[in-house]
Design a protein around this motif. Structure first.
Motif, short mmCIF file in Angstrom:
data_model
loop_
_atom_site.label_atom_id
_atom_site.label_comp_id
_atom_site.label_asym_id
_atom_site.label_seq_id
_atom_site.Cartn_x
_atom_site.Cartn_y
_atom_site.Cartn_z
N HIS A 1 0.83 -1.21 0.00
CA HIS A 1 0.00 0.00 0.00
C HIS A 1 0.86 1.26 0.00
N THR A 2 1.86 1.31 0.87
CA THR A 2 2.73 2.47 0.95
C THR A 2 3.47 2.66 -0.36
N LEU A 3 3.98 1.57 -0.91
CA LEU A 3 4.68 1.65 -2.19
C LEU A 3 3.75 2.16 -3.28
N SER A 4 2.51 1.69 -3.28
CA SER A 4 1.52 2.13 -4.27
C SER A 4 1.28 3.63 -4.16
N VAL A 5 1.15 4.12 -2.93
CA VAL A 5 0.93 5.56 -2.72
C VAL A 5 2.14 6.35 -3.21
N LEU A 6 3.34 5.89 -2.90
CA LEU A 6 4.54 6.59 -3.33
C LEU A 6 4.66 6.61 -4.86
N VAL A 7 4.34 5.50 -5.52
CA VAL A 7 4.39 5.45 -6.97
C VAL A 7 3.35 6.42 -7.55
N ALA A 8 2.15 6.43 -6.98
CA ALA A 8 1.10 7.34 -7.46
C ALA A 8 1.53 8.80 -7.31
N LEU A 9 2.17 9.13 -6.20
CA LEU A 9 2.64 10.50 -5.99
C LEU A 9 3.71 10.87 -7.02
N CYS A 10 4.59 9.93 -7.34
CA CYS A 10 5.61 10.17 -8.37
C CYS A 10 4.94 10.39 -9.73
N GLU A 11 3.93 9.59 -10.02
CA GLU A 11 3.21 9.73 -11.29
C GLU A 11 2.49 11.06 -11.38
N MET A 12 2.15 11.65 -10.23
CA MET A 12 1.49 12.95 -10.19
C MET A 12 2.50 14.09 -10.30
N GLY A 13 3.78 13.75 -10.33
CA GLY A 13 4.80 14.75 -10.54
C GLY A 13 5.64 15.11 -9.34
N LEU A 14 5.40 14.48 -8.19
CA LEU A 14 6.23 14.77 -7.03
C LEU A 14 7.63 14.20 -7.23
N ASN A 15 8.59 14.87 -6.67
CA ASN A 15 9.99 14.49 -6.83
C ASN A 15 10.27 13.22 -6.01
N PRO A 16 10.73 12.13 -6.67
CA PRO A 16 11.01 10.87 -5.96
C PRO A 16 12.06 11.02 -4.85
N GLU A 17 13.07 11.86 -5.08
CA GLU A 17 14.10 12.05 -4.06
C GLU A 17 13.51 12.74 -2.83
N SER A 18 12.60 13.68 -3.05
CA SER A 18 11.95 14.36 -1.92
C SER A 18 11.08 13.38 -1.15
N LEU A 19 10.36 12.52 -1.87
CA LEU A 19 9.53 11.52 -1.20
C LEU A 19 10.40 10.55 -0.39
N ALA A 20 11.52 10.14 -0.95
CA ALA A 20 12.43 9.24 -0.23
C ALA A 20 12.94 9.91 1.03
N ALA A 21 13.29 11.18 0.94
CA ALA A 21 13.75 11.91 2.12
C ALA A 21 12.65 12.00 3.17
N LEU A 22 11.42 12.20 2.73
CA LEU A 22 10.29 12.28 3.65
C LEU A 22 10.08 10.95 4.37
N VAL A 23 10.15 9.85 3.62
CA VAL A 23 9.98 8.52 4.22
C VAL A 23 11.07 8.29 5.27
N LYS A 24 12.30 8.63 4.93
CA LYS A 24 13.40 8.45 5.88
C LYS A 24 13.18 9.30 7.13
N GLU A 25 12.74 10.53 6.96
CA GLU A 25 12.50 11.41 8.10
C GLU A 25 11.38 10.88 8.98
N LEU A 26 10.31 10.41 8.36
CA LEU A 26 9.19 9.87 9.14
C LEU A 26 9.61 8.63 9.93
N ARG A 27 10.51 7.86 9.38
CA ARG A 27 10.98 6.67 10.09
C ARG A 27 11.87 7.03 11.27
N ARG A 28 12.53 8.19 11.20
CA ARG A 28 13.41 8.63 12.29
C ARG A 28 12.63 9.19 13.46
#
Length: 78
Positions: free
Chosen positions: A30-57
């Motif tokens: 589910h999380t992967l699906s949401v992240l892929v959908a956000l990338c397809e909507m034009g969000l920057n993949p590197e920014s999303l990766a940084a956000l995921v890392k920050e949320l995990r911290r």
């Protein structure tokens, strides 16, 4: 979405999930699906990766009540 496009989307997500598991990202489908959908909507993949890392911290929210057993504190659901 036509059936062929839906099938391709499922296969692509399954492949991405398999790669995610190989890389031990800890992302569920589910999380992967949401992240892929956000990338397809034009969000920057590197920014999303940084956000995921920050949320995990971030530490989990403090529970309002806890149960203590020996030296372990177990949060309870509200």
């Amino acid at each position: 979405m036509d059936p062929e496009a839906a099938r391709n989307a499922r296969e692509s997500l399954e492949l991405a999930f398999h790669m995610s598991n190989i890389l031990e990202t800890g992302l569920d489908r589910h999380t992967l699906s949401v992240l892929v959908a956000l990338c397809e909507m034009g969000l920057n993949p590197e920014s999303l990766a940084a956000l995921v890392k920050e949320l995990r911290r971030e530490p989990p929210p403090h529970p309002t009540t806890t149960t203590t057993t020996t030296s372990t504190t177990i949060p309870t659901l509200p």
